[in-house]
Design a protein around this motif. Structure first.
Motif, PDB file in Angstrom:
ATOM      1  N   GLU A   1       0.825  -1.207   0.000  1.00 20.00           N
ATOM      2  CA  GLU A   1       0.000   0.000   0.000  1.00 20.00           C
ATOM      3  C   GLU A   1       0.858   1.256   0.000  1.00 20.00           C
ATOM      4  N   THR A   2       2.015   1.192   0.661  1.00 19.45           N
ATOM      5  CA  THR A   2       2.922   2.340   0.672  1.00 19.45           C
ATOM      6  C   THR A   2       3.458   2.617  -0.726  1.00 19.45           C
ATOM      7  N   TYR A   3       3.853   1.557  -1.431  1.00 21.17           N
ATOM      8  CA  TYR A   3       4.358   1.727  -2.798  1.00 21.17           C
ATOM      9  C   TYR A   3       3.279   2.288  -3.727  1.00 21.17           C
ATOM     10  N   LYS A   4       2.040   1.799  -3.552  1.00 16.85           N
ATOM     11  CA  LYS A   4       0.940   2.320  -4.363  1.00 16.85           C
ATOM     12  C   LYS A   4       0.732   3.811  -4.105  1.00 16.85           C
ATOM     13  N   LYS A   5       0.805   4.193  -2.825  1.00 13.62           N
ATOM     14  CA  LYS A   5       0.634   5.595  -2.466  1.00 13.62           C
ATOM     15  C   LYS A   5       1.774   6.438  -3.044  1.00 13.62           C
ATOM     16  N   MET A   6       2.982   5.898  -3.012  1.00 15.75           N
ATOM     17  CA  MET A   6       4.126   6.616  -3.560  1.00 15.75           C
ATOM     18  C   MET A   6       3.934   6.846  -5.066  1.00 15.75           C
ATOM     19  N   TYR A   7       3.480   5.807  -5.768  1.00 17.19           N
ATOM     20  CA  TYR A   7       3.286   5.950  -7.218  1.00 17.19           C
ATOM     21  C   TYR A   7       2.160   6.935  -7.516  1.00 17.19           C
ATOM     22  N   ASP A   8       1.060   6.868  -6.746  1.00 11.30           N
ATOM     23  CA  ASP A   8      -0.047   7.799  -6.946  1.00 11.30           C
ATOM     24  C   ASP A   8       0.403   9.238  -6.753  1.00 11.30           C
ATOM     25  N   THR A   9       1.263   9.452  -5.736  1.00 15.24           N
ATOM     26  CA  THR A   9       1.762  10.800  -5.467  1.00 15.24           C
ATOM     27  C   THR A   9       2.581  11.329  -6.633  1.00 15.24           C
TER      28      THR A   9
ATOM     29  N   SER B   1       0.466  11.885  -9.868  1.00 21.54           N
ATOM     30  CA  SER B   1      -0.441  13.031  -9.822  1.00 21.54           C
ATOM     31  C   SER B   1       0.277  14.361 -10.008  1.00 21.54           C
TER      32      SER B   1
ATOM     33  N   ALA C   1       8.194  12.066  -3.329  1.00 23.62           N
ATOM     34  CA  ALA C   1       7.391  11.315  -2.374  1.00 23.62           C
ATOM     35  C   ALA C   1       8.306  10.842  -1.245  1.00 23.62           C
TER      36      ALA C   1
END
Length: 299
Positions: free
Chosen positions: A174-182, A185, A190
């Motif tokens: 989930e952390t990696y997904k959040k990093m990629y989303d950041t 966008s 990140a």
């Protein structure tokens, strides 16, 4: 979106039901994007015909949207409003040639619902001989434009992504997904927990071996968008070259495309002309319609 049956029904019946309202194509899931293109294409179609002699008391917006949307309308005289156009429902009574004999009009502003006899109490104004509007045509091309736009957007995003992450647990994933989303966008950086690094301090992601440029098709899709809209323009009567090879375009191809462009418009003008002749004669009006891009008068 097309209406769904209110009774319990299987997929076979639902598919058959919806197919009668709209072409059975692969529809876009992005309804907002579909609605955008539907409105865009519908308004373009309204520009094809130029009207004259419309009474000042009529709403031009109502008149055109009902005619192109429903495909027909009733013209009749009322004590309160004089001669007016209204959307209506065709009754199940018909002539020997299976033409509708009566129409039903329900408007909350009128004192009561009306059932009028065509040719006696009212006249019908049709866009096409089969009493259909253009919503099926507009829906078909709006779907294709929306799907093509979604394809371009997804390909733009995917052409940037070429990482593979190895997560030790769900929290790390989930952390990696959040990093990629950041980063995707638009944020310039990140911040992640350093505990997510390997024991030797190396990171947990690697370059994915893929040819990003080879998978980039946005340019082709944008060309397809132009081609789809050109095909729609040809269908509804807006002049266009309708070719991606303009330098090779020859006179016969131009004439052929001109014939395709005017094909449906000629049907519209012929149908409207015959109906307007009856309407003008019965109610003392002088309504006329012409092809905007050729100024071909009908009546």
């Amino acid at each position: 979106m097309s209406a769904k049956p209110s009774i319990p029904a299987g997929y076979d019946f639902i598919n058959l039901y919806n197919a009668g309202l709209r072409p059975s194509t692969i529809h876009t899931k992005n309804t907002g994007l579909f609605n955008y293109y539907f409105n865009h294409l519908f308004i373009k179609a309204l520009s094809v015909l130029e009207w004259g002699g419309i009474p000042e008391t009529w709403s031009m917006e109502f008149f055109r949207y009902v005619l192109f949307g429903y495909g027909f309308m009733a013209i009749f005289k009322t004590p309160e409003y004089g001669v007016i156009p209204q959307n209506c429902t065709l009754s199940d009574t018909h002539t020997i040639f299976y033409q509708p004999k009566r129409v039903i009009i329900a408007n909350p502003v009128l004192p009561s619902s009306l059932e009028l006899e065509v040719g006696k109490d009212c006249e019908l104004l049709r866009l096409e001989p089969d009493y259909k509007g253009i919503t099926e045509i507009v829906s078909l091309y709006a779907d294709m434009l929306a799907v093509a736009t979604e394809t371009a957007a997804v390909n733009l995003l995917n052409s940037r992504a070429s990482f593979v992450f190895f997560a030790q647990n769900k929290a790390a994933a989930e952390t990696y997904k959040k990093m990629y989303d950041t980063l995707a966008s638009g944020d310039p950086f990140a911040v992640i927990d350093k505990n997510l690094l390997n024991e030797d301090g190396s990171h947990n992601w690697e370059w994915m071996q893929q040819n990003v440029g080879q998978n980039y098709i946005v340019t082709d899709v944008l060309n397809d968008l132009k081609t789809i809209e050109d095909r729609y323009n040809t269908k509804i009567g807006i002049p266009n070259a309708n070719t991606q090879k303009r330098e090779r375009l020859i006179t016969s191809e131009v004439k052929s495309n001109d014939s395709d462009t005017e094909c449906l418009v000629d049907v519209w003008l012929d149908t409207l002309g015959r109906d307007l002749e009856k309407i003008n004669s019965r109610y003392g009006l002088n309504i006329s319609v012409a092809y905007r891009y050729k100024q071909k008068e009908v009546i």
